[in-house]
Write a protein that holds these residues in place. Structure first.
Motif, mmCIF file in Angstrom:
data_model
loop_
_atom_site.group_PDB
_atom_site.id
_atom_site.type_symbol
_atom_site.label_atom_id
_atom_site.label_comp_id
_atom_site.label_asym_id
_atom_site.label_seq_id
_atom_site.Cartn_x
_atom_site.Cartn_y
_atom_site.Cartn_z
ATOM 1 N N ILE A 121 1.012 -1.048 -0.308
ATOM 2 C CA ILE A 121 -0.390 -0.273 0.040
ATOM 3 C C ILE A 121 1.121 1.285 -0.040
ATOM 4 O O ILE A 121 1.882 1.749 0.811
ATOM 5 C CB ILE A 121 -0.867 -0.186 1.687
ATOM 6 C CG1 ILE A 121 -1.927 -1.140 1.120
ATOM 7 C CG2 ILE A 121 -2.182 1.381 1.058
ATOM 8 C CD1 ILE A 121 -2.632 -1.566 2.795
ATOM 9 N N ALA A 122 0.943 2.173 -0.527
ATOM 10 C CA ALA A 122 1.328 3.183 -1.162
ATOM 11 C C ALA A 122 0.218 4.928 0.025
ATOM 12 O O ALA A 122 -0.503 4.745 -0.847
ATOM 13 C CB ALA A 122 2.040 3.685 -2.513
ATOM 14 N N GLU A 123 1.348 5.121 0.346
ATOM 15 C CA GLU A 123 0.551 6.649 0.349
ATOM 16 C C GLU A 123 -0.207 7.359 -0.234
ATOM 17 O O GLU A 123 0.716 7.419 -1.608
ATOM 18 C CB GLU A 123 1.454 7.187 1.018
ATOM 19 C CG GLU A 123 1.087 8.621 2.143
ATOM 20 C CD GLU A 123 1.417 9.316 2.467
ATOM 21 O OE1 GLU A 123 1.667 10.720 3.038
ATOM 22 O OE2 GLU A 123 2.698 8.930 3.284
ATOM 23 N N GLY A 124 -1.480 7.823 -0.260
ATOM 24 C CA GLY A 124 -2.355 8.147 -0.890
ATOM 25 C C GLY A 124 -2.650 7.892 -2.350
ATOM 26 O O GLY A 124 -3.877 7.888 -2.627
ATOM 27 N N THR A 125 -3.001 6.144 -1.724
ATOM 28 C CA THR A 125 -4.001 5.285 -2.607
ATOM 29 C C THR A 125 -5.140 4.527 -1.957
ATOM 30 O O THR A 125 -5.364 4.491 -0.866
ATOM 31 C CB THR A 125 -2.817 3.948 -3.345
ATOM 32 O OG1 THR A 125 -2.398 3.545 -2.222
ATOM 33 C CG2 THR A 125 -1.512 4.137 -4.177
ATOM 34 N N ALA A 126 -6.027 4.365 -2.785
ATOM 35 C CA ALA A 126 -7.026 4.023 -2.168
ATOM 36 C C ALA A 126 -6.815 2.628 -0.827
ATOM 37 O O ALA A 126 -6.241 1.281 -1.663
ATOM 38 C CB ALA A 126 -8.524 3.912 -2.395
ATOM 39 N N TRP A 127 -7.521 2.969 0.123
ATOM 40 C CA TRP A 127 -7.735 0.419 0.470
ATOM 41 C C TRP A 127 -8.724 0.471 1.294
ATOM 42 O O TRP A 127 -9.473 1.683 2.114
ATOM 43 C CB TRP A 127 -6.178 1.333 2.299
ATOM 44 C CG TRP A 127 -5.980 0.132 2.921
ATOM 45 C CD1 TRP A 127 -5.491 -0.875 1.986
ATOM 46 C CD2 TRP A 127 -6.502 -0.155 3.943
ATOM 47 N NE1 TRP A 127 -5.190 -1.926 3.352
ATOM 48 C CE2 TRP A 127 -6.197 -1.964 4.350
ATOM 49 C CE3 TRP A 127 -7.444 0.450 5.141
ATOM 50 C CZ2 TRP A 127 -6.854 -2.340 6.140
ATOM 51 C CZ3 TRP A 127 -7.542 -0.214 6.335
ATOM 52 C CH2 TRP A 127 -8.106 -1.807 6.326
ATOM 53 N N SER A 137 -13.229 2.681 2.919
ATOM 54 C CA SER A 137 -12.230 3.397 2.094
ATOM 55 C C SER A 137 -11.710 4.235 1.677
ATOM 56 O O SER A 137 -11.996 4.828 1.478
ATOM 57 C CB SER A 137 -13.060 2.843 0.084
ATOM 58 O OG SER A 137 -11.821 2.625 -0.072
ATOM 59 N N PRO A 139 -8.381 7.116 1.722
ATOM 60 C CA PRO A 139 -6.300 6.960 1.568
ATOM 61 C C PRO A 139 -5.969 6.671 2.942
ATOM 62 O O PRO A 139 -6.173 7.509 3.900
ATOM 63 C CB PRO A 139 -6.074 8.417 1.478
ATOM 64 C CG PRO A 139 -7.266 8.949 0.598
ATOM 65 C CD PRO A 139 -8.436 8.451 1.419
#
Length: 164
Positions: A121-127, A137, A139
């Motif tokens: 998981i990268a910072e700023g992507t939806a999780w 859901s 960022p």
């Protein structure tokens, strides 16, 4: 109380009337405004009083209830809600302070850096939490304050989307 009103402005609890003020007087000031004036038998009037016959608070112990869900192999995260250090008062006092709103302009999920790296998981992507219905859901953000296997959705006045 209506959702329309809550979308327009924060409302301080209790809100006794649907069209009443957004803020209420301090509830425990013994001034005859927020509650009936309490005068003791000796004629004294305490500055603070709870709305009970004695003016003292009543506490009701609640039994411990086990968690409905605990982390396991299929769902290894504990979803925990939290507050932002600069938005600690449920936004009723700090929610309209523009300088504070700029610090975190939207909702996010706080996740431990090691967990984020392990999941790619990268910072700023939806999780999205794998918990299923109602799971947020947002960022992700990876500070050092979140513990391993813990995901904490943080609200800044807006909400994360939820799965259904």
């Amino acid at each position: 109380m209506t959702y329309e009103r809550l979308r327009a402005t924060p409302v301080q609890w209790p809100a006794p009337a649907a069209d009443g003020p957004d803020r209420n007087p301090v509830r425990y000031v013994n001034d005859g405004v927020s509650q009936t004036l309490l005068e003791r038998e000796d004629g004294t009037r305490p500055r603070l009083a709870f709305p009970t016959a004695s003016g003292r608070a009543r506490f009701f112990a609640r039994p411990h209830l086990p968690a409905a869900e605990l982390p396991d192999d299929a769902y290894p995260f504990l979803l925990n809600t939290g507050r932002l250090q600069h938005q600690w008062h449920t936004l009723t006092r700090t929610g309209k302070v523009a300088k504070l709103a700029k610090l975190n302009p939207g909702p996010f999920v706080e996740i431990h850096p090691e967990d984020a790296a392990a999941l790619g998981i990268a910072e700023g992507t939806a999780w999205r939490s794998p918990r299923g219905a109602g799971a947020p859901s947002c960022p992700p953000w990876s500070p050092t304050g979140s513990g391993p296997a813990t995901a904490s959705p943080r609200s800044t006045g807006t909400t994360c989307s939820a799965s259904t």
